[in-house]
Motif scaffolding. Structure first.
Motif, PDB file in Angstrom:
ATOM      1  N   SER A 185       0.849  -1.194   0.000  1.00  0.00           N
ATOM      2  CA  SER A 185       0.000   0.000   0.000  1.00  0.00           C
ATOM      3  C   SER A 185       0.883   1.242   0.000  1.00  0.00           C
ATOM      4  N   ILE A 186       0.272   2.411  -0.161  1.00  0.00           N
ATOM      5  CA  ILE A 186       1.048   3.653  -0.178  1.00  0.00           C
ATOM      6  C   ILE A 186       1.705   3.894   1.184  1.00  0.00           C
ATOM      7  N   ALA A 187       0.890   3.845   2.250  1.00  0.00           N
ATOM      8  CA  ALA A 187       1.444   4.060   3.588  1.00  0.00           C
ATOM      9  C   ALA A 187       2.424   2.954   3.951  1.00  0.00           C
ATOM     10  N   GLY A 188       2.120   1.724   3.522  1.00  0.00           N
ATOM     11  CA  GLY A 188       3.027   0.611   3.804  1.00  0.00           C
ATOM     12  C   GLY A 188       4.365   0.775   3.115  1.00  0.00           C
ATOM     13  N   CYS A 189       4.329   1.300   1.891  1.00  0.00           N
ATOM     14  CA  CYS A 189       5.565   1.558   1.145  1.00  0.00           C
ATOM     15  C   CYS A 189       6.401   2.635   1.837  1.00  0.00           C
ATOM     16  N   CYS A 190       5.732   3.702   2.294  1.00  0.00           N
ATOM     17  CA  CYS A 190       6.452   4.775   2.996  1.00  0.00           C
ATOM     18  C   CYS A 190       7.085   4.247   4.279  1.00  0.00           C
ATOM     19  N   ALA A 191       6.336   3.416   5.003  1.00  0.00           N
ATOM     20  CA  ALA A 191       6.870   2.829   6.238  1.00  0.00           C
ATOM     21  C   ALA A 191       8.092   1.972   5.943  1.00  0.00           C
ATOM     22  N   LYS A 192       8.043   1.238   4.846  1.00  0.00           N
ATOM     23  CA  LYS A 192       9.189   0.402   4.465  1.00  0.00           C
ATOM     24  C   LYS A 192      10.401   1.253   4.126  1.00  0.00           C
ATOM     25  N   LEU A 193      10.184   2.365   3.421  1.00  0.00           N
ATOM     26  CA  LEU A 193      11.282   3.272   3.096  1.00  0.00           C
ATOM     27  C   LEU A 193      11.915   3.847   4.360  1.00  0.00           C
ATOM     28  N   LEU A 194      11.106   3.971   5.428  1.00  0.00           N
ATOM     29  CA  LEU A 194      11.613   4.469   6.716  1.00  0.00           C
ATOM     30  C   LEU A 194      12.146   3.338   7.592  1.00  0.00           C
ATOM     31  N   VAL A 199       3.682  -5.027  10.846  1.00  0.00           N
ATOM     32  CA  VAL A 199       3.294  -6.238  11.581  1.00  0.00           C
ATOM     33  C   VAL A 199       2.572  -7.255  10.704  1.00  0.00           C
ATOM     34  N   VAL A 200       2.090  -6.833   9.513  1.00  0.00           N
ATOM     35  CA  VAL A 200       1.466  -7.805   8.609  1.00  0.00           C
ATOM     36  C   VAL A 200       2.381  -8.117   7.424  1.00  0.00           C
ATOM     37  N   GLN A 201       3.662  -7.814   7.564  1.00  0.00           N
ATOM     38  CA  GLN A 201       4.623  -8.155   6.518  1.00  0.00           C
ATOM     39  C   GLN A 201       4.578  -9.661   6.267  1.00  0.00           C
ATOM     40  N   GLY A 202       4.427 -10.029   5.016  1.00  0.00           N
ATOM     41  CA  GLY A 202       4.391 -11.447   4.666  1.00  0.00           C
ATOM     42  C   GLY A 202       3.037 -12.102   4.820  1.00  0.00           C
ATOM     43  N   ALA A 203       2.033 -11.352   5.275  1.00  0.00           N
ATOM     44  CA  ALA A 203       0.696 -11.931   5.443  1.00  0.00           C
ATOM     45  C   ALA A 203       0.132 -12.362   4.094  1.00  0.00           C
ATOM     46  N   THR A 204      -0.448 -13.533   4.034  1.00  0.00           N
ATOM     47  CA  THR A 204      -0.980 -14.059   2.772  1.00  0.00           C
ATOM     48  C   THR A 204      -2.485 -13.834   2.632  1.00  0.00           C
ATOM     49  N   LYS A 205      -3.172 -13.630   3.736  1.00  0.00           N
ATOM     50  CA  LYS A 205      -4.614 -13.395   3.669  1.00  0.00           C
ATOM     51  C   LYS A 205      -4.898 -12.020   3.075  1.00  0.00           C
ATOM     52  N   THR A 206      -5.897 -11.963   2.218  1.00  0.00           N
ATOM     53  CA  THR A 206      -6.289 -10.688   1.617  1.00  0.00           C
ATOM     54  C   THR A 206      -7.731 -10.359   2.017  1.00  0.00           C
ATOM     55  N   GLY A 212     -13.671  -5.740  -5.308  1.00  0.00           N
ATOM     56  CA  GLY A 212     -13.047  -7.032  -5.522  1.00  0.00           C
ATOM     57  C   GLY A 212     -11.956  -7.287  -4.493  1.00  0.00           C
ATOM     58  N   THR A 213     -11.069  -8.206  -4.822  1.00  0.00           N
ATOM     59  CA  THR A 213      -9.977  -8.535  -3.905  1.00  0.00           C
ATOM     60  C   THR A 213      -9.020  -7.365  -3.764  1.00  0.00           C
ATOM     61  N   GLN A 214      -8.618  -7.089  -2.534  1.00  0.00           N
ATOM     62  CA  GLN A 214      -7.694  -5.990  -2.257  1.00  0.00           C
ATOM     63  C   GLN A 214      -6.376  -6.567  -1.733  1.00  0.00           C
ATOM     64  N   PRO A 215      -5.440  -6.863  -2.632  1.00  0.00           N
ATOM     65  CA  PRO A 215      -4.191  -7.508  -2.225  1.00  0.00           C
ATOM     66  C   PRO A 215      -3.327  -6.659  -1.306  1.00  0.00           C
ATOM     67  N   ASP A 216      -3.590  -5.347  -1.245  1.00  0.00           N
ATOM     68  CA  ASP A 216      -2.796  -4.469  -0.381  1.00  0.00           C
ATOM     69  C   ASP A 216      -3.284  -4.484   1.067  1.00  0.00           C
ATOM     70  N   MET A 217      -4.372  -5.196   1.333  1.00  0.00           N
ATOM     71  CA  MET A 217      -4.980  -5.187   2.657  1.00  0.00           C
ATOM     72  C   MET A 217      -4.974  -6.574   3.290  1.00  0.00           C
ATOM     73  N   ALA A 218      -4.864  -6.598   4.618  1.00  0.00           N
ATOM     74  CA  ALA A 218      -4.979  -7.830   5.386  1.00  0.00           C
ATOM     75  C   ALA A 218      -6.135  -7.673   6.370  1.00  0.00           C
ATOM     76  N   PRO A 219      -6.792  -8.776   6.751  1.00  0.00           N
ATOM     77  CA  PRO A 219      -7.902  -8.682   7.698  1.00  0.00           C
ATOM     78  C   PRO A 219      -7.443  -8.113   9.042  1.00  0.00           C
ATOM     79  N   TYR A 220      -8.352  -7.397   9.694  1.00  0.00           N
ATOM     80  CA  TYR A 220      -8.057  -6.805  10.998  1.00  0.00           C
ATOM     81  C   TYR A 220      -8.808  -7.526  12.104  1.00  0.00           C
ATOM     82  N   SER A 221      -8.126  -7.725  13.220  1.00  0.00           N
ATOM     83  CA  SER A 221      -8.797  -8.130  14.455  1.00  0.00           C
ATOM     84  C   SER A 221      -8.005  -7.539  15.613  1.00  0.00           C
ATOM     85  N   LEU A 222      -8.704  -7.100  16.640  1.00  0.00           N
ATOM     86  CA  LEU A 222      -8.038  -6.513  17.795  1.00  0.00           C
ATOM     87  C   LEU A 222      -7.143  -7.540  18.475  1.00  0.00           C
TER      88      LEU A 222
END
Length: 307
Positions: A185-194, A199-206, A212-222
Protein backbone atom coordinates in the motif's frame (compact mmCIF):
# COMPACT_ATOMS: atom_id res chain seq x y z
CA UNK A 1 9.34 -4.36 -16.59
CA UNK A 2 8.25 -2.15 -19.44
CA UNK A 3 10.62 -1.56 -22.29
CA UNK A 4 11.03 0.69 -25.28
CA UNK A 5 12.15 0.06 -28.82
CA UNK A 6 12.44 2.74 -31.52
CA UNK A 7 11.86 1.72 -35.13
CA UNK A 8 13.70 3.58 -37.89
CA UNK A 9 13.27 3.80 -41.63
CA UNK A 10 16.07 3.35 -44.13
CA UNK A 11 17.09 6.98 -43.72
CA UNK A 12 17.67 6.41 -40.02
CA UNK A 13 14.76 8.61 -38.95
CA UNK A 14 12.71 7.35 -36.03
CA UNK A 15 9.19 6.50 -37.23
CA UNK A 16 7.63 4.61 -34.34
CA UNK A 17 8.19 3.55 -30.77
CA UNK A 18 7.20 0.21 -29.30
CA UNK A 19 6.43 0.18 -25.58
CA UNK A 20 5.86 -2.95 -23.50
CA UNK A 21 3.49 -1.87 -20.75
CA UNK A 22 2.93 -3.31 -17.26
CA UNK A 23 0.43 -5.85 -18.61
CA UNK A 24 3.12 -7.06 -21.02
CA UNK A 25 1.20 -5.62 -23.96
CA UNK A 26 3.31 -4.30 -26.84
CA UNK A 27 1.95 -0.91 -27.89
CA UNK A 28 3.21 0.83 -31.04
CA UNK A 29 3.19 4.62 -31.05
CA UNK A 30 3.56 6.05 -34.54
CA UNK A 31 4.65 9.44 -33.24
CA UNK A 32 5.28 11.37 -30.05
CA UNK A 33 1.82 11.78 -28.44
CA UNK A 34 0.35 15.27 -28.54
CA UNK A 35 -3.11 14.52 -27.11
CA UNK A 36 -2.96 12.38 -23.96
CA UNK A 37 -5.85 11.22 -21.78
CA UNK A 38 -5.07 9.88 -18.30
CA UNK A 39 -7.58 7.62 -16.54
CA UNK A 40 -6.14 8.37 -13.10
CA UNK A 41 -5.19 11.84 -11.83
CA UNK A 42 -2.13 10.27 -10.21
CA UNK A 43 -0.50 10.21 -13.66
CA UNK A 44 -0.91 13.93 -14.34
CA UNK A 45 2.27 15.29 -12.78
CA UNK A 46 4.29 12.39 -14.16
CA UNK A 47 3.14 13.27 -17.68
CA UNK A 48 3.93 16.93 -17.07
CA UNK A 49 7.44 16.00 -15.87
CA UNK A 50 8.28 14.66 -19.35
CA UNK A 51 6.54 17.51 -21.23
CA UNK A 52 3.40 15.60 -22.14
CA UNK A 53 0.20 17.43 -23.11
CA UNK A 54 -3.01 16.25 -21.43
CA UNK A 55 -6.35 16.87 -23.14
CA UNK A 56 -8.47 14.61 -20.91
CA UNK A 57 -8.39 13.38 -17.31
CA UNK A 58 -10.45 11.41 -14.84
CA UNK A 59 -12.20 13.36 -12.10
CA UNK A 60 -11.32 12.92 -8.46
CA UNK A 61 -12.67 14.14 -5.16
CA UNK A 62 -9.22 13.89 -3.59
CA UNK A 63 -6.19 16.09 -4.08
CA UNK A 64 -5.66 19.04 -6.38
CA UNK A 65 -5.53 19.10 -10.16
CA UNK A 66 -2.19 20.51 -11.38
CA UNK A 67 -2.47 23.90 -13.04
CA UNK A 68 -1.33 22.60 -16.43
CA UNK A 69 -4.25 20.10 -16.55
CA UNK A 70 -7.11 22.22 -15.18
CA UNK A 71 -8.48 22.95 -18.64
CA UNK A 72 -8.34 19.32 -19.73
CA UNK A 73 -11.74 17.72 -20.35
CA UNK A 74 -13.12 15.43 -17.66
CA UNK A 75 -13.80 11.85 -18.78
CA UNK A 76 -15.73 10.52 -15.79
CA UNK A 77 -14.52 9.35 -12.42
CA UNK A 78 -11.52 7.07 -12.04
CA UNK A 79 -13.81 4.09 -11.27
CA UNK A 80 -16.40 4.96 -13.93
CA UNK A 81 -14.77 6.19 -17.13
CA UNK A 82 -16.83 7.70 -19.97
CA UNK A 83 -15.34 6.01 -23.02
CA UNK A 84 -17.50 7.98 -25.47
CA UNK A 85 -16.03 11.21 -24.10
CA UNK A 86 -12.51 9.86 -24.58
CA UNK A 87 -13.24 8.94 -28.21
CA UNK A 88 -14.61 12.45 -28.83
CA UNK A 89 -11.31 13.94 -27.67
CA UNK A 90 -9.41 12.00 -30.37
CA UNK A 91 -6.38 11.25 -28.18
CA UNK A 92 -3.23 9.72 -29.60
CA UNK A 93 -2.52 8.00 -26.26
CA UNK A 94 -4.51 6.88 -23.22
CA UNK A 95 -2.72 6.01 -19.98
CA UNK A 96 -4.66 3.47 -17.91
CA UNK A 97 -4.22 2.26 -14.33
CA UNK A 98 -3.29 -1.41 -14.00
CA UNK A 99 -5.94 -3.54 -12.33
CA UNK A 100 -8.62 -0.89 -12.76
CA UNK A 101 -9.13 0.02 -16.41
CA UNK A 102 -8.56 -3.18 -18.38
CA UNK A 103 -12.27 -3.42 -19.24
CA UNK A 104 -11.97 -0.32 -21.43
CA UNK A 105 -9.04 -1.52 -23.55
CA UNK A 106 -10.99 -3.34 -26.25
CA UNK A 107 -13.33 -0.43 -26.99
CA UNK A 108 -10.52 2.14 -27.06
CA UNK A 109 -8.32 0.02 -29.30
CA UNK A 110 -11.31 -0.66 -31.58
CA UNK A 111 -11.37 3.11 -32.09
CA UNK A 112 -7.66 3.07 -33.01
CA UNK A 113 -6.62 4.71 -29.75
CA UNK A 114 -3.37 3.30 -28.31
CA UNK A 115 -3.48 2.52 -24.59
CA UNK A 116 -0.58 1.99 -22.21
CA UNK A 117 -1.36 0.29 -18.89
CA UNK A 118 0.89 1.29 -15.99
CA UNK A 119 0.93 0.25 -12.34
CA UNK A 120 1.08 3.09 -9.86
CA UNK A 121 0.93 1.76 -6.31
CA UNK A 122 4.43 1.67 -4.90
CA UNK A 123 7.27 4.17 -4.96
CA UNK A 124 9.14 1.92 -7.39
CA UNK A 125 6.08 2.06 -9.67
CA UNK A 126 6.32 5.86 -9.71
CA UNK A 127 9.97 5.81 -10.74
CA UNK A 128 9.33 3.09 -13.31
CA UNK A 129 6.39 5.01 -14.81
CA UNK A 130 8.52 8.14 -15.08
CA UNK A 131 11.09 6.23 -17.11
CA UNK A 132 8.44 4.67 -19.38
CA UNK A 133 6.66 7.98 -19.97
CA UNK A 134 10.03 9.54 -20.71
CA UNK A 135 10.47 6.91 -23.43
CA UNK A 136 6.98 7.60 -24.77
CA UNK A 137 7.69 11.33 -25.07
CA UNK A 138 11.28 10.81 -26.23
CA UNK A 139 12.41 12.59 -23.06
CA UNK A 140 14.22 9.67 -21.44
CA UNK A 141 16.72 11.95 -19.70
CA UNK A 142 13.95 13.99 -18.05
CA UNK A 143 12.16 10.89 -16.78
CA UNK A 144 15.32 9.40 -15.33
CA UNK A 145 16.42 12.72 -13.81
CA UNK A 146 13.10 13.12 -12.00
CA UNK A 147 13.29 9.56 -10.67
CA UNK A 148 16.79 10.25 -9.38
CA UNK A 149 15.61 13.46 -7.71
CA UNK A 150 12.88 11.55 -5.86
CA UNK A 151 15.50 9.09 -4.59
CA UNK A 152 17.69 11.96 -3.42
CA UNK A 153 14.83 13.73 -1.62
CA UNK A 154 13.76 10.58 0.23
CA UNK A 155 17.34 9.71 1.14
CA UNK A 156 17.78 13.17 2.66
CA UNK A 157 14.95 12.37 5.09
CA UNK A 158 15.90 8.77 5.87
CA UNK A 159 19.55 9.64 6.48
CA UNK A 160 18.59 11.86 9.43
CA UNK A 161 16.78 9.12 11.34
CA UNK A 162 18.07 6.83 14.11
CA UNK A 163 19.15 3.34 13.01
CA UNK A 164 16.44 1.53 14.97
CA UNK A 165 13.64 -0.52 13.45
CA UNK A 166 10.25 0.02 15.03
CA UNK A 167 7.16 -2.11 14.51
CA UNK A 168 4.16 -0.44 12.86
CA UNK A 169 0.54 -1.27 12.15
CA UNK A 170 -1.36 0.72 9.51
CA UNK A 171 -5.12 0.69 10.01
CA UNK A 172 -7.34 1.59 7.07
CA UNK A 173 -10.85 2.62 8.07
CA UNK A 174 -13.96 3.10 5.95
CA UNK A 175 -17.68 3.13 6.60
CA UNK A 176 -17.60 -0.55 5.61
CA UNK A 177 -15.01 -1.68 8.12
CA UNK A 178 -11.37 -1.77 9.22
CA UNK A 179 -8.42 -3.47 7.58
CA UNK A 180 -4.62 -3.49 7.91
CA UNK A 181 -2.42 -2.14 5.12
CA UNK A 182 0.40 -4.29 3.77
CA UNK A 183 3.80 -3.09 2.51
CA UNK A 184 2.41 -2.78 -1.03
CA UNK A 185 0.00 0.00 0.00
CA UNK A 186 1.05 3.65 -0.18
CA UNK A 187 1.44 4.06 3.59
CA UNK A 188 3.03 0.61 3.80
CA UNK A 189 5.57 1.56 1.14
CA UNK A 190 6.45 4.78 3.00
CA UNK A 191 6.87 2.83 6.24
CA UNK A 192 9.19 0.40 4.46
CA UNK A 193 11.28 3.27 3.10
CA UNK A 194 11.61 4.47 6.72
CA UNK A 195 12.76 0.94 7.69
CA UNK A 196 9.74 0.30 9.89
CA UNK A 197 8.65 -3.30 10.40
CA UNK A 198 5.06 -3.76 9.26
CA UNK A 199 3.29 -6.24 11.58
CA UNK A 200 1.47 -7.81 8.61
CA UNK A 201 4.62 -8.15 6.52
CA UNK A 202 4.39 -11.45 4.67
CA UNK A 203 0.70 -11.93 5.44
CA UNK A 204 -0.98 -14.06 2.77
CA UNK A 205 -4.61 -13.39 3.67
CA UNK A 206 -6.29 -10.69 1.62
CA UNK A 207 -9.52 -8.72 1.90
CA UNK A 208 -12.47 -8.64 -0.49
CA UNK A 209 -14.74 -5.64 -0.91
CA UNK A 210 -16.95 -3.78 -3.40
CA UNK A 211 -13.93 -3.32 -5.69
CA UNK A 212 -13.05 -7.03 -5.52
CA UNK A 213 -9.98 -8.53 -3.91
CA UNK A 214 -7.69 -5.99 -2.26
CA UNK A 215 -4.19 -7.51 -2.23
CA UNK A 216 -2.80 -4.47 -0.38
CA UNK A 217 -4.98 -5.19 2.66
CA UNK A 218 -4.98 -7.83 5.39
CA UNK A 219 -7.90 -8.68 7.70
CA UNK A 220 -8.06 -6.80 11.00
CA UNK A 221 -8.80 -8.13 14.46
CA UNK A 222 -8.04 -6.51 17.79
CA UNK A 223 -6.76 -9.86 19.10
CA UNK A 224 -4.13 -10.02 16.37
CA UNK A 225 -3.17 -6.40 16.98
CA UNK A 226 -2.72 -7.09 20.70
CA UNK A 227 -0.52 -10.07 19.88
CA UNK A 228 1.62 -8.07 17.43
CA UNK A 229 1.73 -5.11 19.89
CA UNK A 230 3.05 -2.49 17.43
CA UNK A 231 5.15 0.40 18.70
CA UNK A 232 3.52 2.76 16.18
CA UNK A 233 0.03 2.89 14.66
CA UNK A 234 -0.82 4.93 11.57
CA UNK A 235 -4.43 5.37 10.49
CA UNK A 236 -5.65 6.11 6.98
CA UNK A 237 -9.34 6.65 6.30
CA UNK A 238 -11.86 6.86 3.50
CA UNK A 239 -15.25 8.45 3.97
CA UNK A 240 -16.75 11.20 6.09
CA UNK A 241 -14.39 12.03 8.92
CA UNK A 242 -17.07 11.94 11.61
CA UNK A 243 -18.30 8.52 10.45
CA UNK A 244 -14.78 7.09 10.41
CA UNK A 245 -13.92 8.47 13.83
CA UNK A 246 -17.20 7.12 15.16
CA UNK A 247 -16.40 3.65 13.87
CA UNK A 248 -12.92 3.77 15.39
CA UNK A 249 -14.24 4.81 18.78
CA UNK A 250 -17.04 2.27 18.82
CA UNK A 251 -15.18 -0.71 17.38
CA UNK A 252 -11.63 -0.21 18.65
CA UNK A 253 -10.90 2.57 21.07
CA UNK A 254 -13.80 1.77 23.40
CA UNK A 255 -12.23 -1.61 24.18
CA UNK A 256 -10.02 -1.44 27.25
CA UNK A 257 -7.53 -3.78 25.59
CA UNK A 258 -6.74 -1.02 23.06
CA UNK A 259 -5.02 0.97 25.79
CA UNK A 260 -2.60 -1.89 26.48
CA UNK A 261 -0.92 -1.61 23.05
CA UNK A 262 2.54 -0.02 23.22
CA UNK A 263 1.70 2.51 20.47
CA UNK A 264 -1.34 3.69 22.42
CA UNK A 265 0.42 3.78 25.78
CA UNK A 266 3.26 5.85 24.32
CA UNK A 267 1.02 8.22 22.34
CA UNK A 268 2.32 6.93 19.00
CA UNK A 269 -0.99 6.78 17.12
CA UNK A 270 -1.14 9.10 14.09
CA UNK A 271 -3.72 9.93 11.41
CA UNK A 272 -2.39 10.31 7.86
CA UNK A 273 -3.86 12.82 5.35
CA UNK A 274 -5.95 11.62 2.40
CA UNK A 275 -4.10 13.67 -0.21
CA UNK A 276 -0.84 11.78 0.31
CA UNK A 277 -1.97 8.33 1.39
CA UNK A 278 -5.20 7.42 -0.44
CA UNK A 279 -4.30 8.33 -4.02
CA UNK A 280 -0.75 7.60 -5.09
CA UNK A 281 1.24 10.78 -4.26
CA UNK A 282 3.38 10.42 -7.39
CA UNK A 283 6.05 13.12 -7.41
CA UNK A 284 5.05 13.94 -3.82
CA UNK A 285 6.24 10.58 -2.46
CA UNK A 286 9.12 12.38 -0.69
CA UNK A 287 6.52 14.58 1.06
CA UNK A 288 4.61 11.50 2.22
CA UNK A 289 7.79 9.89 3.57
CA UNK A 290 8.81 13.14 5.23
CA UNK A 291 5.40 13.58 6.88
CA UNK A 292 5.47 10.05 8.28
CA UNK A 293 9.02 10.59 9.57
CA UNK A 294 7.98 13.89 11.16
CA UNK A 295 5.23 12.11 13.10
CA UNK A 296 7.78 9.66 14.48
CA UNK A 297 10.70 12.03 15.02
CA UNK A 298 9.32 15.60 15.33
CA UNK A 299 12.59 16.85 16.83
CA UNK A 300 14.55 15.67 13.78
CA UNK A 301 12.23 16.08 10.80
CA UNK A 302 9.69 18.84 10.21
CA UNK A 303 6.59 18.42 8.07
CA UNK A 304 6.71 20.25 4.77
CA UNK A 305 4.54 23.35 4.86
CA UNK A 306 1.93 23.71 2.14
CA UNK A 307 2.35 26.58 -0.25
Amino acid sequence: MSGCTSLTNTAGISTATKITDDNQRVVTLKKIPERIVVLSPSFLELVEAVDGKVVGRAKTQLGKVPEFAKDAAEVGFIFNINVEKIVELKPDLVIAYKGMHERYLHTLEANNIPVIVLSLKSYDDVKHSLVVLGQVMHKEDKGKAMAEKLDKDIASTVSKLPKSERSVAILHTTNMGITLEKESSIAGCCAKLLKLHNVVQGATKTVSGPMGTQPDMAPYSLEDLLEKNPQVIFITSMGAKQDVEGKLKSEIMSNEAWNSIDAVKNNQVFFLPDELFLLNPGLHYPDAVRLMAAKLYPDIVKEKKND
